[in-house]
Design a protein around this motif. Structure first.
Motif, PDB file in Angstrom:
ATOM      1  N   ASN A 255       0.810  -1.226   0.000  1.00 55.59           N
ATOM      2  CA  ASN A 255       0.000   0.000   0.000  1.00 55.59           C
ATOM      3  C   ASN A 255       0.842   1.273   0.000  1.00 55.59           C
ATOM      4  N   LEU A 256       2.009   1.207  -0.623  1.00 51.02           N
ATOM      5  CA  LEU A 256       2.839   2.406  -0.768  1.00 51.02           C
ATOM      6  C   LEU A 256       2.669   3.045  -2.136  1.00 51.02           C
ATOM      7  N   LEU A 257       1.821   2.453  -2.964  1.00 52.49           N
ATOM      8  CA  LEU A 257       1.490   3.027  -4.269  1.00 52.49           C
ATOM      9  C   LEU A 257      -0.024   3.185  -4.383  1.00 52.49           C
ATOM     10  N   LYS A 258      -0.454   4.318  -4.944  1.00 51.93           N
ATOM     11  CA  LYS A 258      -1.865   4.554  -5.223  1.00 51.93           C
ATOM     12  C   LYS A 258      -1.953   5.229  -6.586  1.00 51.93           C
ATOM     13  N   ASP A 259      -2.670   4.591  -7.482  1.00 51.52           N
ATOM     14  CA  ASP A 259      -2.759   5.076  -8.868  1.00 51.52           C
ATOM     15  C   ASP A 259      -1.373   5.225  -9.490  1.00 51.52           C
ATOM     16  N   GLY A 260      -0.495   4.298  -9.118  1.00 54.20           N
ATOM     17  CA  GLY A 260       0.840   4.285  -9.713  1.00 54.20           C
ATOM     18  C   GLY A 260       1.805   5.295  -9.138  1.00 54.20           C
ATOM     19  N   LYS A 261       1.416   6.016  -8.067  1.00 51.50           N
ATOM     20  CA  LYS A 261       2.276   7.033  -7.455  1.00 51.50           C
ATOM     21  C   LYS A 261       2.550   6.690  -5.992  1.00 51.50           C
ATOM     22  N   VAL A 262       3.727   7.125  -5.504  1.00 55.96           N
ATOM     23  CA  VAL A 262       4.122   6.856  -4.121  1.00 55.96           C
ATOM     24  C   VAL A 262       3.179   7.565  -3.156  1.00 55.96           C
ATOM     25  N   VAL A 263       2.688   6.836  -2.167  1.00 54.74           N
ATOM     26  CA  VAL A 263       1.828   7.406  -1.135  1.00 54.74           C
ATOM     27  C   VAL A 263       2.706   8.163  -0.135  1.00 54.74           C
ATOM     28  N   ASN A 264       2.230   9.336   0.305  1.00 54.84           N
ATOM     29  CA  ASN A 264       2.972  10.163   1.272  1.00 54.84           C
ATOM     30  C   ASN A 264       4.387  10.477   0.778  1.00 54.84           C
ATOM     31  N   GLU A 265       4.494  10.809  -0.490  1.00 55.00           N
ATOM     32  CA  GLU A 265       5.811  11.136  -1.061  1.00 55.00           C
ATOM     33  C   GLU A 265       6.412  12.344  -0.354  1.00 55.00           C
ATOM     34  N   VAL A 266       7.697  12.264  -0.036  1.00 58.60           N
ATOM     35  CA  VAL A 266       8.411  13.381   0.583  1.00 58.60           C
ATOM     36  C   VAL A 266       8.731  14.412  -0.498  1.00 58.60           C
ATOM     37  N   VAL A 267       8.279  15.638  -0.287  1.00 58.96           N
ATOM     38  CA  VAL A 267       8.493  16.718  -1.257  1.00 58.96           C
ATOM     39  C   VAL A 267       9.620  17.610  -0.756  1.00 58.96           C
TER      40      VAL A 267
END
Length: 628
Positions: free
Chosen positions: A389-401
């Motif tokens: 569950n670290l990907l949602k719609d192919g993107k990293v969840v809670n990505e550090v910006v």
């Protein structure tokens, strides 16, 4: 025995120059370039063009030699011979242009690995290209025997010449106080191994290659070496591998990954032994050689099965890598060679020819080792992230910006480790290993789409400003994970915590601030003296077996409860490398008879040995307020 005259040596050198002009020109250019790099080492800022040119000239030596031999063997005309050398030069130019040209190249491993494969292929071409047409197996064997002996002889002569010249230079320095630059010794080695060694090797190549087919005089020393050195070693290794295969079969134990490499090495040793024995096996008195060669190929089959079993398990668990791809392809090649010869075929040229074709096929295309290993590892990484569950719609969840204002000097974010604790330690280590592998060998282009921000452009900005950044670290930290390998059930684990370096410390009511650096060497207590208005106070770090920090004024001791703070950090953050923690979570407070104290930890490094926790480094700011 008559020693060769000076005129003979000069004539032989001249003939070699006329027969192999571009081969010697490549060696000469490579030597000159290598000497230039030694002389101007400090002045060179970008080594890539020099290294690329040097290895291209090195590849030109066997390539031009191969073309010259083919031209001579097939009686090419002048125009055809020149044209074939031009084609070889264009091939070298294409290889040179494929190599990295600047220090900020994202990935430099793949082009050099591909170059290494091309180098092996060229050397294999040297061995069989003059004998592509017809059988001529005896000529083929004698030609390669000549190459083998010339290589050994030239190395021997080069070694003795170098040692002799070095001793002469040393004598001049010791006896006449002549100053000899240290670089001269290395430059002398470059000249001898690069130019003299090549020239000496070429001077012993027979001009009439055709006559090698009618040469049936074989060196006895070579047979003795193969029969009494290589063959016993081969038998010993086969016994070991068969004993190991029997063990894992009886105990149903999983084979160790290293067995694949051992089987590969033993197989290559066996094939080399068979090749050296080949002409002796054609003699009636040595009929045992043919029989033992066939037995060897039959014995290879169980080992090849074991090889595929062992490497297949590694691929199933950890995916395909370049090394594993090579092992798989080598196993396929070994099976092909074993099948070819057990069917009664005797053409020994099949061995180098099939290996050259195999290496060429694996070096490019969607089926090649670079493309397939990259796809395998990228797919494995995405699968781990998606299943947890670290990907949602192919993107990293809670990505550090990352904060734009912090670039390119450093990568800073207000909130890091956003996905801490989501992955188990073993899965975290897999992610860590995969990203580092991709960074080392393929670059990270295949996983860029899983991030919202354009990490590649941020790293390029950093590189353009001459600020080196570990790309794998930035990618892993952007996933909200710590860039660290977690030691599982380890008796010697390291982890550390550091506070937010950009945070402002509020002095509030405090009168004094002192920057403290403490280091604990092998469990010994460390003390630090603080001078305040003529009075001395002591900070004691790791007293005895305890994990502690104490402030001491004569008989007055204040404990700052470092052990409790460490327990809180481990409970909140786990045992890993964590940075940019809030100051509130990194603060110790206490009071003595004379002072109110606050110690703000900027960095603490910990070591766990046999379930005992030690703090190896403790840095921070000590704030003090006099009590009335």
């Amino acid at each position: 025995m008559n020693l060769p005259s000076i005129n003979y040596l000069l004539s032989s050198a001249k003939k070699s120059l006329l027969r192999f002009p571009l081969t010697l020109l490549s060696a000469f250019c490579g030597v000159c370039l290598a000497i230039y790099m030694v002389e101007f080492e400090d002045a060179i800022t970008n080594y890539f063009p020099y290294i690329n040119s040097l290895i291209t000239f090195a590849l030109g030596i066997p390539l031009f030699f191969c073309v010259s031999i083919i031209s001579s063997k097939r009686d090419f005309g002048i125009a055809t011979s020149i044209g074939s050398h031009v084609v070889a030069a264009l091939v070298l130019l294409a290889i040179f242009l494929s190599l990295p040209g600047a220090e900020n190249t994202h990935n430099t491993a793949i082009p050099y690995i591909r170059y290494g494969i091309f180098n092996i292929i060229v050397h294999l071409l040297v061995s069989f290209s003059p004998y592509l047409k017809g059988q001529q197996l005896n000529g083929f064997w004698n030609f390669n025997k000549t190459l083998f002996i010339r290589i050994l002889t030239s190395i021997l002569y080069s070694g003795f010449l170098y040692v002799g010249l070095i001793l002469a230079l040393s004598a001049l320095h010791l006896l006449f106080d002549i100053d000899i630059k240290d670089e001269l010794y290395f430059e002398l080695w470059i000249v001898i191994i690069g130019l003299f060694n090549t020239w000496f090797f070429l001077s012993g190549i027979p001009e009439d290659i055709e006559q090698l087919e009618d040469n049936h005089e074989y060196p006895k020393g070579l047979k003795i070496f193969a029969q009494y050195v290589l063959l016993p070693l081969l038998v010993l290794y086969l016994i070991i591998l068969y004993a190991y295969g029997t063990k894992i079969t009886l105990l149903w134990d999983w084979p160790k990954g290293i067995v694949s490499y051992l089987i590969s090495c033993v197989s290559v040793l066996g094939i080399l032994t068979v090749l050296l024995f080949y002409p002796y096996g054609e003699m009636k008195e040595n009929s045992w050689i043919k029989k033992s060669s066939k037995v060897f190929y039959l014995l290879l089959y169980p080992l090849i099965v074991l090889l595929f079993f062992a490497i297949g398990m590694r691929i199933a668990d950890y995916g395909l890598t370049i090394n594993r791809y090579v092992i798989v392809l080598l196993g396929i090649w070994l099976a092909l060679v074993a099948t070819y010869f057990t069917m009664g075929r005797t053409n020994i040229k099949f061995i180098p020819m099939s290996l050259a074709v195999t290496l060429a096929l694996m070096s490019f295309g969607p089926w090649g080792m670079f493309t397939m290993s990259e796809k395998s590892q990228a797919s494995r990484l995405i699968s781990i992230l998606d299943n947890n569950n670290l990907l949602k719609d192919g993107k990293v969840v809670n990505e550090v910006v990352w904060e734009a204002d912090s670039l390119p000097e450093w990568f800073y974010t207000k909130k890091e480790n956003t996905n801490r604790g989501v992955l188990s330690d073993s899965l975290h280590n897999e992610v860590y290993s995969i990203v580092n592998y991709l960074d080392d060998y393929h670059g990270l282009a295949s996983i860029r789409p899983i991030f919202q921000q354009d990490l590649d452009s941020l790293i390029v900005i950093s590189l353009d400003s001459n600020k080196y950044r570990n790309e794998a670290e930035i990618y892993i930290r952007s996933m909200g994970l710590s860039y660290s390998y977690k030691y599982i059930n380890s008796s010697n684990a390291y982890f550390s915590y550091s506070s937010d370096a950009a945070a402002v410390i509020h002095l509030d009511k405090f009168d004094y601030l002192k920057r403290i650096y403490l280091y604990n060497y092998q469990g010994e207590a460390t003390d630090y003296t603080v001078e305040i208005e003529g009075s001395s106070y002591q900070l004691l770090f790791n007293q005895g077996d305890s994990l502690g920090l104490s402030f001491i004024n004569k008989g007055d001791t204040t404990n700052l409860f470092l052990d409790k703070k460490v327990d809180e950090l481990i409970e909140s953050n786990g045992k890993e490398y964590v940075s940019n923690l809030d100051l509130s979570s990194m603060t110790l407070e206490g009071a003595s008879n004379d002072f109110e104290l606050k110690f703000i930890i900027t960095d603490i490094q910990l070591q766990e040995v046999n379930d005992t926790l030690k703090s190896t480094t403790l840095n921070g700011d000590l704030l003090l307020k006099r009590r009335k």
